[in-house]
Scaffold this motif. Structure first.
Motif, PDB file in Angstrom:
ATOM      1  N   TRP A 105      -7.031  14.502  -8.468  1.00 30.49           N
ATOM      2  CA  TRP A 105      -7.526  13.793  -7.279  1.00 30.49           C
ATOM      3  C   TRP A 105      -6.543  12.711  -6.846  1.00 30.49           C
ATOM      4  O   TRP A 105      -6.111  11.908  -7.682  1.00 30.49           O
ATOM      5  CB  TRP A 105      -8.872  13.134  -7.588  1.00 30.49           C
ATOM      6  CG  TRP A 105      -9.977  14.079  -7.912  1.00 30.49           C
ATOM      7  CD1 TRP A 105      -9.858  15.290  -8.525  1.00 30.49           C
ATOM      8  CD2 TRP A 105     -11.359  13.890  -7.666  1.00 30.49           C
ATOM      9  NE1 TRP A 105     -11.089  15.855  -8.669  1.00 30.49           N
ATOM     10  CE2 TRP A 105     -12.024  15.023  -8.158  1.00 30.49           C
ATOM     11  CE3 TRP A 105     -12.104  12.873  -7.080  1.00 30.49           C
ATOM     12  CZ2 TRP A 105     -13.400  15.170  -8.084  1.00 30.49           C
ATOM     13  CZ3 TRP A 105     -13.474  13.006  -7.001  1.00 30.49           C
ATOM     14  CH2 TRP A 105     -14.116  14.154  -7.483  1.00 30.49           C
ATOM     15  N   PRO A 106      -6.229  12.666  -5.565  1.00 28.30           N
ATOM     16  CA  PRO A 106      -5.389  11.558  -5.103  1.00 28.30           C
ATOM     17  C   PRO A 106      -6.175  10.236  -5.102  1.00 28.30           C
ATOM     18  O   PRO A 106      -7.402  10.249  -5.011  1.00 28.30           O
ATOM     19  CB  PRO A 106      -5.011  11.966  -3.681  1.00 28.30           C
ATOM     20  CG  PRO A 106      -5.975  13.001  -3.270  1.00 28.30           C
ATOM     21  CD  PRO A 106      -6.579  13.603  -4.490  1.00 28.30           C
ATOM     22  N   ILE A 107      -5.448   9.144  -5.216  1.00 26.69           N
ATOM     23  CA  ILE A 107      -6.114   7.838  -5.388  1.00 26.69           C
ATOM     24  C   ILE A 107      -5.569   6.821  -4.386  1.00 26.69           C
ATOM     25  O   ILE A 107      -4.368   6.742  -4.153  1.00 26.69           O
ATOM     26  CB  ILE A 107      -5.885   7.304  -6.821  1.00 26.69           C
ATOM     27  CG1 ILE A 107      -6.564   8.216  -7.841  1.00 26.69           C
ATOM     28  CG2 ILE A 107      -6.368   5.874  -6.987  1.00 26.69           C
ATOM     29  CD1 ILE A 107      -6.304   7.845  -9.294  1.00 26.69           C
ATOM     30  N   SER A 108      -6.479   6.030  -3.819  1.00 20.66           N
ATOM     31  CA  SER A 108      -6.073   4.878  -3.009  1.00 20.66           C
ATOM     32  C   SER A 108      -6.200   3.633  -3.882  1.00 20.66           C
ATOM     33  O   SER A 108      -7.271   3.364  -4.414  1.00 20.66           O
ATOM     34  CB  SER A 108      -7.002   4.711  -1.801  1.00 20.66           C
ATOM     35  OG  SER A 108      -6.971   5.853  -1.002  1.00 20.66           O
ATOM     36  N   ILE A 109      -5.100   2.902  -4.023  1.00 24.67           N
ATOM     37  CA  ILE A 109      -5.150   1.666  -4.827  1.00 24.67           C
ATOM     38  C   ILE A 109      -5.338   0.501  -3.862  1.00 24.67           C
ATOM     39  O   ILE A 109      -4.526   0.312  -2.954  1.00 24.67           O
ATOM     40  CB  ILE A 109      -3.846   1.474  -5.633  1.00 24.67           C
ATOM     41  CG1 ILE A 109      -3.606   2.679  -6.533  1.00 24.67           C
ATOM     42  CG2 ILE A 109      -3.886   0.189  -6.440  1.00 24.67           C
ATOM     43  CD1 ILE A 109      -2.245   2.705  -7.183  1.00 24.67           C
ATOM     44  N   ILE A 110      -6.409  -0.253  -4.047  1.00 19.01           N
ATOM     45  CA  ILE A 110      -6.695  -1.367  -3.132  1.00 19.01           C
ATOM     46  C   ILE A 110      -6.397  -2.684  -3.837  1.00 19.01           C
ATOM     47  O   ILE A 110      -6.935  -2.953  -4.919  1.00 19.01           O
ATOM     48  CB  ILE A 110      -8.161  -1.320  -2.645  1.00 19.01           C
ATOM     49  CG1 ILE A 110      -8.444   0.043  -2.006  1.00 19.01           C
ATOM     50  CG2 ILE A 110      -8.436  -2.455  -1.671  1.00 19.01           C
ATOM     51  CD1 ILE A 110      -9.881   0.239  -1.599  1.00 19.01           C
ATOM     52  N   VAL A 111      -5.552  -3.496  -3.214  1.00 14.37           N
ATOM     53  CA  VAL A 111      -5.171  -4.778  -3.814  1.00 14.37           C
ATOM     54  C   VAL A 111      -5.575  -5.912  -2.871  1.00 14.37           C
ATOM     55  O   VAL A 111      -4.893  -6.164  -1.875  1.00 14.37           O
ATOM     56  CB  VAL A 111      -3.640  -4.846  -4.040  1.00 14.37           C
ATOM     57  CG1 VAL A 111      -3.261  -6.059  -4.875  1.00 14.37           C
ATOM     58  CG2 VAL A 111      -3.122  -3.574  -4.660  1.00 14.37           C
ATOM     59  N   PRO A 112      -6.688  -6.581  -3.123  1.00 13.92           N
ATOM     60  CA  PRO A 112      -7.023  -7.730  -2.281  1.00 13.92           C
ATOM     61  C   PRO A 112      -6.101  -8.905  -2.631  1.00 13.92           C
ATOM     62  O   PRO A 112      -5.863  -9.162  -3.808  1.00 13.92           O
ATOM     63  CB  PRO A 112      -8.479  -8.046  -2.657  1.00 13.92           C
ATOM     64  CG  PRO A 112      -8.712  -7.384  -3.955  1.00 13.92           C
ATOM     65  CD  PRO A 112      -7.647  -6.364  -4.197  1.00 13.92           C
ATOM     66  N   ALA A 158     -12.417  -8.064   1.477  1.00 17.95           N
ATOM     67  CA  ALA A 158     -11.084  -7.452   1.461  1.00 17.95           C
ATOM     68  C   ALA A 158     -11.152  -6.058   0.839  1.00 17.95           C
ATOM     69  O   ALA A 158     -10.537  -5.107   1.331  1.00 17.95           O
ATOM     70  CB  ALA A 158     -10.118  -8.330   0.679  1.00 17.95           C
ATOM     71  N   LEU A 159     -11.917  -5.942  -0.230  1.00 16.97           N
ATOM     72  CA  LEU A 159     -12.046  -4.633  -0.882  1.00 16.97           C
ATOM     73  C   LEU A 159     -12.727  -3.633   0.057  1.00 16.97           C
ATOM     74  O   LEU A 159     -12.324  -2.471   0.142  1.00 16.97           O
ATOM     75  CB  LEU A 159     -12.831  -4.773  -2.177  1.00 16.97           C
ATOM     76  CG  LEU A 159     -12.040  -5.381  -3.344  1.00 16.97           C
ATOM     77  CD1 LEU A 159     -12.975  -5.894  -4.430  1.00 16.97           C
ATOM     78  CD2 LEU A 159     -11.068  -4.385  -3.940  1.00 16.97           C
ATOM     79  N   ASN A 160     -13.752  -4.113   0.775  1.00 16.04           N
ATOM     80  CA  ASN A 160     -14.430  -3.217   1.720  1.00 16.04           C
ATOM     81  C   ASN A 160     -13.480  -2.775   2.833  1.00 16.04           C
ATOM     82  O   ASN A 160     -13.515  -1.624   3.269  1.00 16.04           O
ATOM     83  CB  ASN A 160     -15.652  -3.910   2.325  1.00 16.04           C
ATOM     84  CG  ASN A 160     -16.791  -3.984   1.329  1.00 16.04           C
ATOM     85  OD1 ASN A 160     -16.814  -3.241   0.344  1.00 16.04           O
ATOM     86  ND2 ASN A 160     -17.724  -4.883   1.550  1.00 16.04           N
ATOM     87  N   THR A 161     -12.622  -3.689   3.279  1.00 21.67           N
ATOM     88  CA  THR A 161     -11.624  -3.318   4.296  1.00 21.67           C
ATOM     89  C   THR A 161     -10.712  -2.229   3.740  1.00 21.67           C
ATOM     90  O   THR A 161     -10.398  -1.254   4.431  1.00 21.67           O
ATOM     91  CB  THR A 161     -10.776  -4.557   4.683  1.00 21.67           C
ATOM     92  OG1 THR A 161     -11.654  -5.605   5.034  1.00 21.67           O
ATOM     93  CG2 THR A 161      -9.832  -4.254   5.823  1.00 21.67           C
ATOM     94  N   GLY A 162     -10.320  -2.417   2.504  1.00 24.80           N
ATOM     95  CA  GLY A 162      -9.471  -1.413   1.843  1.00 24.80           C
ATOM     96  C   GLY A 162     -10.170  -0.064   1.775  1.00 24.80           C
ATOM     97  O   GLY A 162      -9.555   0.979   2.029  1.00 24.80           O
ATOM     98  N   ILE A 163     -11.452  -0.090   1.474  1.00 20.82           N
ATOM     99  CA  ILE A 163     -12.210   1.172   1.394  1.00 20.82           C
ATOM    100  C   ILE A 163     -12.220   1.845   2.768  1.00 20.82           C
ATOM    101  O   ILE A 163     -12.020   3.053   2.895  1.00 20.82           O
ATOM    102  CB  ILE A 163     -13.645   0.918   0.888  1.00 20.82           C
ATOM    103  CG1 ILE A 163     -13.606   0.441  -0.562  1.00 20.82           C
ATOM    104  CG2 ILE A 163     -14.517   2.161   1.020  1.00 20.82           C
ATOM    105  CD1 ILE A 163     -14.935  -0.006  -1.117  1.00 20.82           C
ATOM    106  N   ASN A 164     -12.456   1.047   3.821  1.00 20.51           N
ATOM    107  CA  ASN A 164     -12.458   1.618   5.181  1.00 20.51           C
ATOM    108  C   ASN A 164     -11.147   2.303   5.512  1.00 20.51           C
ATOM    109  O   ASN A 164     -11.117   3.344   6.157  1.00 20.51           O
ATOM    110  CB  ASN A 164     -12.698   0.506   6.207  1.00 20.51           C
ATOM    111  CG  ASN A 164     -14.153   0.093   6.267  1.00 20.51           C
ATOM    112  OD1 ASN A 164     -15.031   0.820   5.797  1.00 20.51           O
ATOM    113  ND2 ASN A 164     -14.429  -1.063   6.823  1.00 20.51           N
ATOM    114  N   VAL A 197      -0.936   2.787  -1.760  1.00 18.62           N
ATOM    115  CA  VAL A 197      -1.227   1.393  -2.132  1.00 18.62           C
ATOM    116  C   VAL A 197      -1.626   0.653  -0.865  1.00 18.62           C
ATOM    117  O   VAL A 197      -0.879   0.626   0.111  1.00 18.62           O
ATOM    118  CB  VAL A 197       0.007   0.723  -2.775  1.00 18.62           C
ATOM    119  CG1 VAL A 197      -0.290  -0.733  -3.114  1.00 18.62           C
ATOM    120  CG2 VAL A 197       0.422   1.471  -4.032  1.00 18.62           C
ATOM    121  N   LEU A 198      -2.830   0.090  -0.885  1.00 17.30           N
ATOM    122  CA  LEU A 198      -3.332  -0.659   0.269  1.00 17.30           C
ATOM    123  C   LEU A 198      -3.472  -2.127  -0.133  1.00 17.30           C
ATOM    124  O   LEU A 198      -4.355  -2.478  -0.911  1.00 17.30           O
ATOM    125  CB  LEU A 198      -4.720  -0.143   0.643  1.00 17.30           C
ATOM    126  CG  LEU A 198      -4.820   1.134   1.453  1.00 17.30           C
ATOM    127  CD1 LEU A 198      -6.157   1.799   1.202  1.00 17.30           C
ATOM    128  CD2 LEU A 198      -4.687   0.821   2.931  1.00 17.30           C
TER     129      LEU A 198
END
Lengths: 411, 487
Positions: free
Chosen positions: B71-78, B165-171, B103-104
Motif C-alpha cells: 500500500w502506498p503511504i502519505s506521510i503527514i508532518v504537522p 494541521a493533521l486533518n489538512t494533511g488528510i484532506n 511527504v506532506l
C-alpha cells in the motif's frame, strides 16, 4: 506483616540481582560468540571459496575436521554464497551441502517442535536447492505456523519442481493475506506451468485465494488465462474485478479493449482505476474517448490513471489531454495539466514559443492560452521566472499578464 | 441541635487516626494490585517480544519493498515554528526505504521561517493542486510542490493547531494509508516497511499501527539519519529513556496483545485513512489528539460491530527529542495527562460497558484506577505517612520496609524493561550505555517517578480548571553530537 515484607524484599532483591547479572552475562556471551564465529569464518571461508572456484571434487576433502561451531560457520558461508551464485558454483554448493550432511540435518530439523527451527530449516533447504528435501517441504506446507508454510513455499519455489506447483496453489488460501501474495509471487516466478495449473484449479480456490491467483496469472502473462480473466470482470467481488482488469493489462492483448472499456463504467472505483491503467497499456485508439471521459471521475486515482493511460497512447492520447484543458470539469483540467507537466510535454511547448516554425509557435501559444484560461498557471509562472531563455520568459510573462497573476521576470 | 450534639459527640482524634490507618491500608492494597497488573503486562510483553523477534527474523521486508501490492503511504508532518529541524526531518523522510509514498508537510501558521526554509531547501513552487475538503480545517493559504522531489508537498495554512494541521494533511493526501510524524522526529530508514506489514497481513481488519518512539538526545544525527546511538549525557533525558522503554516495551506491547491499545504515539503512527475520516478525523477538543483519535476509533468500530485491529509493533523506530529541563518536562507531561483526562471525560460511557469488550471492561478501568487516580494515591500516600508520623501512629519499621519493597518493585519493572530491550532490539551497543541504563533504572525510582506523580496531580487540577497550555518544547534541532566520553 513485616515478615512478609522482609521476604518480599529478599525475593525482589534476588530477582533484581539475577536479572542484572543475566543482562550482563547475555551481552558478554553474545559478543564473545560473535567474535569467535568471525575469527573462524576468517579461517574457513578462503577454503570454501577455493572449492567453489573448482578446486577439488568434494568440499569435505578440502576442509580440516570440523567441530560443531565450525560446521555451522561453513554452512553459513555456503548459504551466503548460494544466495547470489549461479551455474557450476551453485551446483557445487548443493553438492557440498549434501556431502557434508547439511541437507540431512536440516531435513531432520523440519520435524522440530519449535516453529522457528522448522522455518529456519526450510529457509536453508531452499538455498541449498537439494531436490532430496522436496517431499518433506511439501509436507511442511500444512504446518500450523504461517511463517513455516511461507518458508516451505519459498524453498519449493527455489527448487522449481513440477511437483511443487499444486501444494503451492493450495497454500494460496492462507488466511494471512501477505503470505498468499508472497506465494503468488513464487508461483509467478515458476512461469506458464504454474499458470496452467492455476487456471485449472481456480474454481476450487476459496474467495481469498482468488485475488492472489488472478494477480499471479497477470504476471505470468498467460494467454490461457484470458477467458477466465474476462469472465472475472463481471464477478461480484470488487477486488477480483480490479485485479482481473489489471492482469488483462499486463497480458497486453489489444483484443481485450472492449471488455476493459466496459469495466471503465464499473461502480467500484478501484476497478475503473485498474481498467484505465490496463487500457493505457493496450494503447488502442478506440480507448481514447472513454479514457477522456474518465478524466472527470470523482476519484483521484481513477483520474490520474486515465490521464496516464492517455499519455502512454502517444500523439492521440496527448491531443486528448490537451483538449481536456478546455473541460468544464476542474478535476479533468487538473488531471490533464498535471499529466502534461509530469510528462515534460508542457516544457516542450514552452520551448516552442520561440520556435522558428510558425505552426509550432501557434500550437504552443494555443496550449498555453488554454492553460491560462484553465487557471492552472503554477508551472508556467515558474517557467516565466526561471527559464534559461530571456525571450521565452518575456513571452510567458506577456501571456500570463492579462490574468490575475503577477509574474516577476528574472533580469 | 441534634446535629450539633452529634458533631460534638464524635471523637475526631480517633476518627483521624482510623482514617489515616485505613488510607494507608488502602495504599498497600492499591500498590499490590497495581504492581500485579504491571507484572502481568510485563509477562505478556516478554512472550510477545520473544515471538515478535523470532517472527522478525523471517519478515521479508525486501519483498514488501518490491511488491506491487504494497500500500502506498502519505506521510503527514504537522509543523509549527519548526525552522530549526524541519529540513533535516523532511530529508530523513524522503530517504525512507519504501516503494510509493508522499511527504506532506503542513505549515500550521508558523511565525518563524519554517516555510521559507523548506522553500529554499527543496526548491518549492506554489501550485494550483486541487483537493477535496473532506474534513473541515482552517484556511489553506497555499500549496507548494518541489521541482526536485516529486513526492514532496508543503501546505501553508492559517494556524489551527496540530489536529487541524493533521486533518489538512488528510484532506490533501492521495493514498489510502497515512502516517503521522512529528516535525522534530527522525524515522528509521526501514520503519515504514515494518509498520505497514500488519496492514499487508490483515488488510481488511487493520485500522492503525503504532511504532516505538525512542529518544534521540545524545545520538548523532547526520543528513536526517541517526548514525550513532548512545545515551544522553544529562540525567533527565536518561530517566526518560528508561521510562520510554518501560512504557513501550512493557506497556504498549502488553495492551496490544490484549487488543486494547489506547495510545498510538502522535510522533509515529500509521492509519487507514477511510476509518479516520469516518470518525471525523483528529479532534481539537483534547490536548492529545493521538490518544483521542485511537479511543474514537475503538468506540466507532465497536459500535459498528466491525472486526478490527489496532496494534503496536516494537521495531519501527521513531527517534524524538525529549525535554532536558524540568520546566519543559512539566509542560509536556501536564499536556499529556490533561489530554488523557479530556479524552476519558469524553468517552466515560465506554467505562465498564461490556459492549466495548476488553477496552470497556479492562483498559479503561485500568486507566481510571491507575493512570488517573494513581498519582493522587501516591501523593496522598506520602502525605498520610507524614501525618501518621506526627500523630504518633507510624510504624517506622513497617513503613521503611514497605517503602523499600515499593522501590525494589519499581526497580524490578525498570530493569525488566532494560532486559526486554537487551534480548530483543539492542539499540544501545556500548557497554557503558547498558551499565548506565541499569544504574538509571534504579535511580529513576528515587525522585523522578515521584516528580512525575506531582506533575500529574497538577495536570488534574488544570483539567478541572480548564487551563490549556501547550508549552514550547524548545528543540535544539538535530546537530551532530560531540563525542561522548563516559567515565
Amino acid at each position: 506483616m513485616s515478615e512478609i515484607l522482609i521476604r518480599a524484599l529478599w525475593i525482589l532483591g534476588g530477582v533484581l540481582f539475577f536479572l542484572s547479572i543475566y543482562i550482563i552475562a547475555n551481552k558478554a556471551l553474545r559478543e564473545t560468540t560473535e567474535r569467535r564465529v568471525a575469527w573462524m569464518r576468517g579461517e574457513l571461508e578462503p577454503k570454501v571459496l577455493e572449492y567453489l572456484n573448482g578446486k577439488g571434487e568434494r568440499l569435505g576433502a578440502v576442509l580440516p575436521p570440523l567441530g560443531r561451531t565450525e560446521r555451522r560457520v561453513v554452512e553459513e558461508v555456503l548459504l551466503d554464497n548460494g544466495r547470489f551464485l549461479k551455474g557450476n558454483a551453485r551446483d557445487r554448493i548443493t553438492a557440498a551441502c549434501e556431502d557434508l550432511g547439511y541437507v540431512r540435518d536440516r531435513t531432520r530439523q523440519l520435524k522440530s517442535s519449535r516453529w522457528w527451527r522448522r522455518a529456519e530449516a526450510a529457509e536453508k533447504l531452499g538455498t541449498m536447492k537439494s531436490p532430496k528435501a522436496t517431499a518433506e517441504l511439501i509436507a511442511l506446507m500444512r504446518d500450523e505456523m504461517p511463517e513455516v508454510r511461507m518458508r516451505a513455499a519459498r524453498a519449493l519455489g527455489q527448487l522449481e519442481t513440477r511437483s511443487s506447483v499444486k501444494p503451492l496453489i493450495g497454500t494460496l488460501q492462507d488466511p494471512n493475506r501477505w503470505s498468499a501474495l508472497r506465494i503468488a509471487d513464487i508461483l509467478a516466478g515458476m512461469g506458464p506451468e504454474a499458470a496452467d495449473e492455476l487456471v485449472e484449479s481456480f474454481a476450487t480456490l476459496p474467495a481469498k485465494a482468488r485475488v492472489a491467483a488472478v494477480d499471479c496469472l497477470g504476471r505470468v502473462k498467460s494467454h490461457r488465462a484470458a477467458g477466465l480473466l474476462i469472465k472475472l470482470l463481471s464477478d461480484p467481488d470488487r477486488d477480483l474485478r480490479a485485479r482481473a482488469a489489471h492482469s488483462l493489462g499486463l497480458i497486453g492483448d489489444p483484443n481485450f479493449t472492449p471488455d476493459l472499456q466496459r469495466a471503465l463504467k464499473d461502480p467500484a472505483w478501484p476497478v475503473r482505476a485498474m481498467a484505465a491503467k490496463a487500457l493505457g497499456k493496450l494503447g488502442r485508439p478506440e480507448a481514447v474517448a472513454p479514457l477522456f471521459d474518465l478524466l472527470k471521475d470523482r476519484e483521484w486515482w481513477v483520474r490520474i490513471n486515465a490521464a496516464e493511460g492517455l499519455r502512454s497512447m502517444g500523439d492521440r492520447g496527448l491531443a486528448a489531454l490537451v483538449n481536456a484543458i478546455d473541460s468544464e470539469d476542474r478535476y479533468a483540467r487538473h488531471a490533464a495539466v498535471a499529466t502534461l507537466e509530469g510528462a515534460g510535454v508542457l516544457d516542450q511547448y514552452v520551448e516552442k514559443l520561440v520556435s522558428a516554425d510558425e505552426q509550432e509557435r501557434e500550437a504552443a501559444l494555443t496550449l498555453i492560452r488554454k492553460i491560462v484560461a484553465a487557471e492552472r498557471t503554477d508551472h508556467l509562472m515558474q517557467a516565466a521566472s526561471r527559464h534559461a531563455q530571456e525571450k521565452v520568459r518575456e513571452q510567458l510573462a506577456r501571456l500570463l499578464a492579462p490574468g490575475d497573476v503577477k509574474v516577476q521576470v528574472k533580469a | 441541635m441534634i446535629f450539633l450534639s452529634l458533631f460534638l459527640s464524635i471523637d475526631w482524634h480517633q476518627l483521624l487516626l482510623q482514617s489515616v490507618v485505613g488510607f494507608n491500608r488502602y495504599v498497600l492494597y492499591y500498590f499490590l494490585t497495581l504492581n500485579t497488573v504491571y507484572l502481568l503486562l510485563f509477562i505478556v510483553s516478554l512472550f510477545e517480544v520473544v515471538r515478535f523477534v523470532r517472527r522478525t527474523f523471517f519478515s521479508d521486508y525486501q519483498q514488501i519493498l518490491k511488491s506491487e501490492m504494497t500500500w502506498p503511504i502519505s506521510i503527514i508532518v504537522p509543523a509549527h515554528n519548526e525552522e530549526r529541524g524541519i529540513v533535516e526531518t523532511v530529508r530523513s523522510l524522503l530517504q525512507l526505504n519504501y516503494g510509493e509514498f508522499e511527504v506532506l508537510v503542513v505549515n500550521d501558521g508558523s511565525k518563524d521561517n519554517t516555510l521559507e526554509r523548506l522553500v529554499r531547501a527543496f526548491d518549492l513552487r506554489k501550485t494550483d493542486r486541487i483537493y477535496r475538503r473532506t474534513l473541515p480545517t482552517a484556511r489553506v493559504r497555499g500549496i507548494y510542490a518541489s521541482l526536485e522531489v516529486p513526492n514532496l508537498v508543503v501546505v501553508d495554512k492559517e494556524q489551527g493547531g496540530k489536529s487541524d494541521a493533521l486533518n489538512t494533511g488528510i484532506n490533501l493526501s492521495r493514498y489510502p494509508l497515512f502516517c503521522s510524524v512529528d516535525a522534530d522526529s527522525v524515522i528509521e530508514e526501514n520503519a515504514l516497511l515494518r509498520v505497514v506489514k500488519p496492514f499487508m497481513e490483515h488488510p481488511e481488519e487493520m485500522v492503525a499501527v503504532g511504532g516505538i518512539v525512542r529518544i534521540v538526545n545524545g545520538c548523532e544525527v547526520r543528513d536526517g539519519r541517526v548514525v550513532r546511538i548512545s545515551l544522553p549525557r544529562k540525567a533527565l533525558p536518561v530517566f526518560q529513556v528508561v521510562e520510554y522503554l518501560r512504557a513501550f516495551l512493557s506497556g504498549r506491547i502488553g495492551w496490544s496483545v490484549l487488543r486494547s491499545l489506547l495510545i498510538i504515539s502522535g510522533a509515529f503512527g500509521l492509519y487507514k485513512k477511510s476509518d479516520v475520516v469516518a470518525v471525523g478525523g483528529y479532534d481539537s477538543f483534547t490536548d492529545t489528539e493521538d490518544l483521542e483519535l485511537v479511543v474514537k476509533l475503538h468506540e466507532h468500530l465497536k459500535k459498528q460491530k466491525t472486526k478490527y485491529r489496532i496494534v503496536f509493533v516494537p521495531d519501527p523506530v521513531c527517534w524524538t527529542e525529549v525535554p532536558e529541563r524540568f520546566k519543559t518536562l512539566l509542560l509536556q507531561r501536564n499536556r499529556w495527562h490533561r489530554g488523557m483526562l479530556q479524552s476519558f471525560s469524553r468517552h466515560w460511557r465506554m467505562l465498564l460497558n461490556p459492549r466495548y469488550g476488553v477496552i470497556g471492561t479492562v483498559a479503561l478501568p485500568y486507566f481510571l484506577l491507575f493512570e488517573v487516580l494513581g498519582p493522587f494515591v501516591e501523593v496522598l500516600g506520602y502525605l498520610s505517612v507524614i501525618l501518621a508520623y506526627f500523630l504518633g501512629i507510624l510504624n517506622m519499621e513497617f513503613f521503611l520496609l514497605f517503602l523499600l519493597v515499593a522501590i525494589f518493585y519499581g526497580v524490578f519493572l525498570s530493569i525488566a524493561a532494560v532486559l526486554l530491550e537487551e534480548i530483543s532490539f539492542r539499540r544501545y551497543p556500548a557497554w557503558e550505555d547498558l551499565a548506565r541504563l541499569i544504574w538509571y533504572a534504579v535511580w529513576e525510582n528515587l525522585g523522578f517517578r515521584q516528580l512525575l506523580a506531582l506533575f500529574k496531580v497538577k495536570a488534574f487540577f488544570d483539567f478541572i480548571l480548564r487551563r490549556r497550555r501547550w508549552g514550547e518544547m524548545g528543540h535544539r534541532g538535530f546537530q551532530p553530537a560531540a563525542p561522548v566520553a563516559y567515565r
